[in-house]
Design a protein around this motif. Structure first.
Motif, short mmCIF file in Angstrom:
data_model
loop_
_atom_site.label_atom_id
_atom_site.label_comp_id
_atom_site.label_asym_id
_atom_site.label_seq_id
_atom_site.Cartn_x
_atom_site.Cartn_y
_atom_site.Cartn_z
N GLU A 134 13.82 -16.31 1.40
CA GLU A 134 13.00 -15.83 0.12
C GLU A 134 11.59 -16.26 0.76
N ARG A 135 10.50 -16.93 1.11
CA ARG A 135 9.80 -17.43 1.31
C ARG A 135 9.39 -16.38 2.79
N ALA A 136 10.30 -16.54 3.93
CA ALA A 136 10.22 -15.99 5.31
C ALA A 136 10.09 -14.72 5.20
N THR A 137 11.17 -14.06 4.52
CA THR A 137 11.23 -12.50 4.35
C THR A 137 10.09 -12.36 3.54
N LEU A 138 9.83 -12.80 2.31
CA LEU A 138 7.96 -12.11 1.80
C LEU A 138 7.16 -12.05 2.77
N GLU A 139 7.24 -12.82 3.67
CA GLU A 139 5.90 -13.13 4.07
C GLU A 139 6.79 -12.03 5.99
N LYS A 140 7.47 -11.57 5.49
CA LYS A 140 7.69 -10.70 6.91
C LYS A 140 6.95 -9.08 6.21
N LEU A 141 7.56 -8.86 5.15
CA LEU A 141 7.49 -7.51 4.38
C LEU A 141 6.06 -8.10 4.04
N ALA A 142 4.78 -8.66 3.68
CA ALA A 142 3.87 -8.71 3.85
C ALA A 142 3.03 -8.18 5.15
N PHE A 143 3.79 -8.84 5.48
CA PHE A 143 2.77 -8.31 7.55
C PHE A 143 3.26 -7.07 7.99
N ALA A 144 4.43 -6.58 7.51
CA ALA A 144 4.58 -5.16 7.46
C ALA A 144 3.70 -4.05 6.90
N ALA A 145 3.98 -4.25 5.60
CA ALA A 145 3.04 -3.54 5.20
C ALA A 145 1.45 -3.51 5.69
N LEU A 146 0.94 -5.32 6.12
CA LEU A 146 -0.54 -4.97 6.23
C LEU A 146 -0.68 -4.15 7.41
N ASN A 147 0.60 -4.15 8.39
CA ASN A 147 0.79 -3.66 9.21
C ASN A 147 0.39 -2.06 9.74
N GLU A 148 1.20 -1.67 9.32
CA GLU A 148 1.23 -0.25 8.45
C GLU A 148 0.33 0.29 7.60
N GLN A 149 -0.72 -0.39 7.25
CA GLN A 149 -1.98 -0.01 6.05
C GLN A 149 -3.14 0.10 7.63
N ARG A 150 -2.88 -1.12 8.15
CA ARG A 150 -4.03 -1.02 9.47
C ARG A 150 -3.94 0.18 10.57
N ALA A 151 -2.19 0.62 10.89
CA ALA A 151 -2.71 1.73 11.41
C ALA A 151 -2.36 3.10 10.40
N ALA A 152 -2.72 3.27 9.64
CA ALA A 152 -3.35 4.56 8.73
C ALA A 152 -4.86 4.67 9.21
N ARG A 153 -5.23 2.93 9.28
CA ARG A 153 -6.08 3.19 8.45
C ARG A 153 -7.17 3.96 10.04
N ARG A 154 -6.17 3.70 11.36
CA ARG A 154 -7.06 3.39 12.55
C ARG A 154 -6.27 5.43 12.80
N TRP A 155 -5.64 6.01 12.20
CA TRP A 155 -5.07 7.33 12.65
C TRP A 155 -6.59 7.82 11.62
N LYS A 156 -6.29 7.60 10.49
CA LYS A 156 -7.62 7.89 9.84
C LYS A 156 -9.43 8.35 10.73
N VAL A 157 -9.41 6.67 11.09
CA VAL A 157 -10.30 6.63 11.96
C VAL A 157 -10.85 7.70 13.09
N ALA A 158 -9.27 7.99 13.64
CA ALA A 158 -9.17 8.67 15.09
C ALA A 158 -9.67 10.16 14.71
N LEU A 159 -8.93 10.31 13.28
CA LEU A 159 -9.15 11.67 12.92
C LEU A 159 -10.37 12.45 12.61
N ARG A 160 -11.13 11.20 12.12
CA ARG A 160 -12.67 11.89 11.52
C ARG A 160 -12.93 11.98 12.34
N LEU A 161 -13.11 11.27 13.73
CA LEU A 161 -13.59 10.89 14.77
C LEU A 161 -13.16 12.54 16.20
#
Length: 326
Positions: free
Chosen positions: A22-49
């Protein structure tokens, strides 16, 4: 003992226990969400630039070529082109032409200003502004102005041309059209046939008298005709003032007809046959021709047509928050 060994064997072999899974699954989900947020943030910054870069590029291209012509140190003929429709939205607008005229007149090297005209006409208001400014600048700087007609000098274009000291044409040029029109369509009978009802609400009984889907009364028609007649008389007075005794009017001179350049000379609507080079060489006595016409480049046309939308989008991006570069 055997049972205990069987239960603990997975742990010794490195396999996760139920709690570890369970702990491993939660960690994977957390990292996936974090990576998704980072990717969305990068796209947002790129669009503004990207929006900022686009806005900067448009601004640079627009203002790169707007500087007035550099004053020439030697005597020359100043050229200003009047091409296409004369309107507030075209290159032959009063704002553009007046700015070009001022640059030309203020240049000490300019011996005379030549208007090279190829226009079917347009707004009497825009033409009147240009005509008035030519007369003012001529008196202020004591420089002659000549109009040279290429293909067409009609209606509002001729309104501008009569401010010149002399008008030169080609023998096959089209000159004149001293008249005013107001055009449109009426669909009232068609609407009745197809059973369409026009629902137009106004405050003021004549507010919608130019509406193409409403009938025009005789009183409204007379009012519109009166406006056209007033503007026509203004046009006639401007032509008479500009051409003076050179004008040889006939009953058809102010009827809206156009004439060939050769006939226009005979009627006093123009002075002589001539081209730009010929006028610069033989009349102005300055063969060097410097173009003072303010023109829109591609970026300026795009900015005028789409600039409002681009600017609004860019401002929306800027207002959405400061750039996040994390």
């Amino acid at each position: 003992m055997d049972t205990m060994q069987d239960m603990t064997a997975p742990e010794r072999n490195g396999a996760p226990t139920p709690a570890g899974w369970e702990r491993a699954t939660l960690e994977k989900l957390a990292f996936a969400a974090l990576n998704e947020q980072r990717a969305a943030r990068r796209w947002k910054v790129a669009l503004r630039l990207l929006w900022l870069a686009l806005l900067a590029a448009v601004v640079w291209l627009v203002y790169r070529d707007v500087a007035p012509a550099t004053a020439a140190s030697t005597p020359h003929t100043a050229l200003i082109e009047v091409r296409g429709e004369i309107s507030s939205e075209s290159e032959a607008s009063a704002q553009s032409l007046v700015a070009s005229l001022r640059s030309a007149f203020e240049d000490p090297g300019a011996q005379a200003v030549v208007l090279l005209i190829n226009s079917p006409g347009g707004s009497p208001v825009q033409a009147g502004i240009v005509n008035d400014e030519i007369l003012r600048l001529k008196a202020l700087h004591n420089k002659p102005v000549y109009a040279v007609v290429e293909e067409t000098c009609a209606s509002a274009a001729y309104y501008i041309a009569v401010a010149a000291d002399n008008i030169y044409v080609d023998k096959a040029s089209l000159v004149g059209s001293i008249g005013v029109l107001m055009d449109g369509f009426g669909f009232t009978e068609l609407m009745q046939k197809v059973g369409v009802e026009r629902r137009l609400l106004t405050a003021g009984e004549n507010k919608g008298f130019l509406d193409p889907f409403s009938a025009m009364s005789e009183a409204q028609r007379a009012h519109a005709q009166g406006m056209l007649d007033d503007i026509h008389q203004q046009f006639i007075a401007t032509v008479q003032k500009g051409r003076g005794e050179r004008l040889q009017p006939t009953p058809e001179t102010f009827s809206g007809l156009v004439w060939s350049g050769q006939r226009a000379v005979a009627l006093g609507l123009a002075d002589d046959l001539g081209s730009l080079d010929q006028v610069a060489r033989d009349v102005v006595k300055a063969e060097d021709i410097v173009d003072y016409t303010q023109r829109e480049n591609v970026a300026q046309r795009l900015a005028r047509r789409f600039g409002a939308g681009v600017g609004e989008s860019a401002m929306r991006v800027l207002r959405s928050g400061a750039l996040d570069l994390r």
